[in-house]
Design an enzyme around this catalytic site. Structure first.
Site, PDB file in Angstrom:
ATOM      1  N   SER A  63       0.737  -1.203   0.052  1.00 60.88           N
ATOM      2  CA  SER A  63       0.120  -0.097   0.093  1.00 60.88           C
ATOM      3  C   SER A  63       0.814   1.136  -0.102  1.00 60.88           C
ATOM      4  O   SER A  63       1.773   1.616  -0.857  1.00 60.88           O
ATOM      5  CB  SER A  63      -0.941   0.003   1.193  1.00 60.88           C
ATOM      6  OG  SER A  63      -2.061   0.731   1.041  1.00 60.88           O
TER       7      SER A  63
ATOM      8  N   ASP B 130      -5.280  -3.575  -2.812  1.00 60.86           N
ATOM      9  CA  ASP B 130      -4.313  -3.180  -1.855  1.00 60.86           C
ATOM     10  C   ASP B 130      -3.957  -4.407  -1.133  1.00 60.86           C
ATOM     11  O   ASP B 130      -4.620  -5.326  -0.456  1.00 60.86           O
ATOM     12  CB  ASP B 130      -5.180  -2.323  -0.858  1.00 60.86           C
ATOM     13  CG  ASP B 130      -4.321  -1.592   0.262  1.00 60.86           C
ATOM     14  OD1 ASP B 130      -3.380  -2.345   0.846  1.00 60.86           O
ATOM     15  OD2 ASP B 130      -4.735  -0.493   0.709  1.00 60.86           O
TER      16      ASP B 130
END
Length: 176
Positions: free
Chosen positions: A38, A150
């Protein structure tokens, strides 16, 4: 000695990774391998490319997520993740992991089968974007016919890729 640096996800809190890199430089600690997910994937990739911490900070301050040109149309999510490619392309003129100065591992989640993928070779920019594509807000990224989101959804602290590679590992976890 190989020193690993693990950078967690954490949204805007991921900017704290930049301060850690600055502190490491001030103490002459030079990680040889990087793993991130991320926001940690973005910072880690820029650092692995040799971008100075102050330029990484400038990047975080200057990239506007909510520009109207980034809104998704006919895709799941509000923000079209593909629209961030050009922002990163300026830092990665050669869109390949092997063009980096340090080995880098980026994690992303396969949205169809729910498995974690560790990217470490091949195309670089799409895995960076995929790793930071928080579901529901950002659209999934297609890489080789598969869709990724993510990496923090499955593993927000990807230390595993560094455990066999590094003698010491420094971890930065920016979530409460």
């Amino acid at each position: 000695m190989n020193i690993g640096l693990v950078l967690s996800g954490g949204g805007v809190r991921g900017a704290a990774h930049i301060g850690v890199i600055k502190a490491l430089e001030e103490h002459n600690i030079k990680p040889t391998h990087i793993s991130g997910t991320s926001a940690g994937a973005i910072v880690g990739a820029l650092y692995a490319a040799g971008v100075h911490w102050s330029d990484i900070l400038t990047f975080f301050k200057s990239v506007s997520i909510f520009k109207t040109t980034r809104y998704a149309r006919n895709k799941p999510g509000f923000i079209n993740s593909d629209k961030f490619y050009e922002d990163l392309e300026a830092f990665f003129p050669i869109d390949e992991f092997n063009a980096l100065q340090k080995p880098l591992y980026i994690t992303a989640a396969n949205v169809i089968d729910g498995t974690l993928k560790i990217f470490k070779k091949g195309q670089l920019i799409k895995p960076i974007i995929a790793s930071a594509s928080f579901p529901g807000v950002f659209t999934p990224i297609e890489i080789n016919g598969k869709f990724y989101i993510d990496g923090g959804t499955l593993n927000n602290f990807p230390v595993e890729p560094l455990q066999q590679e590094c003698d010491k590992i420094i971890g930065v976890y920016v979530n409460p």
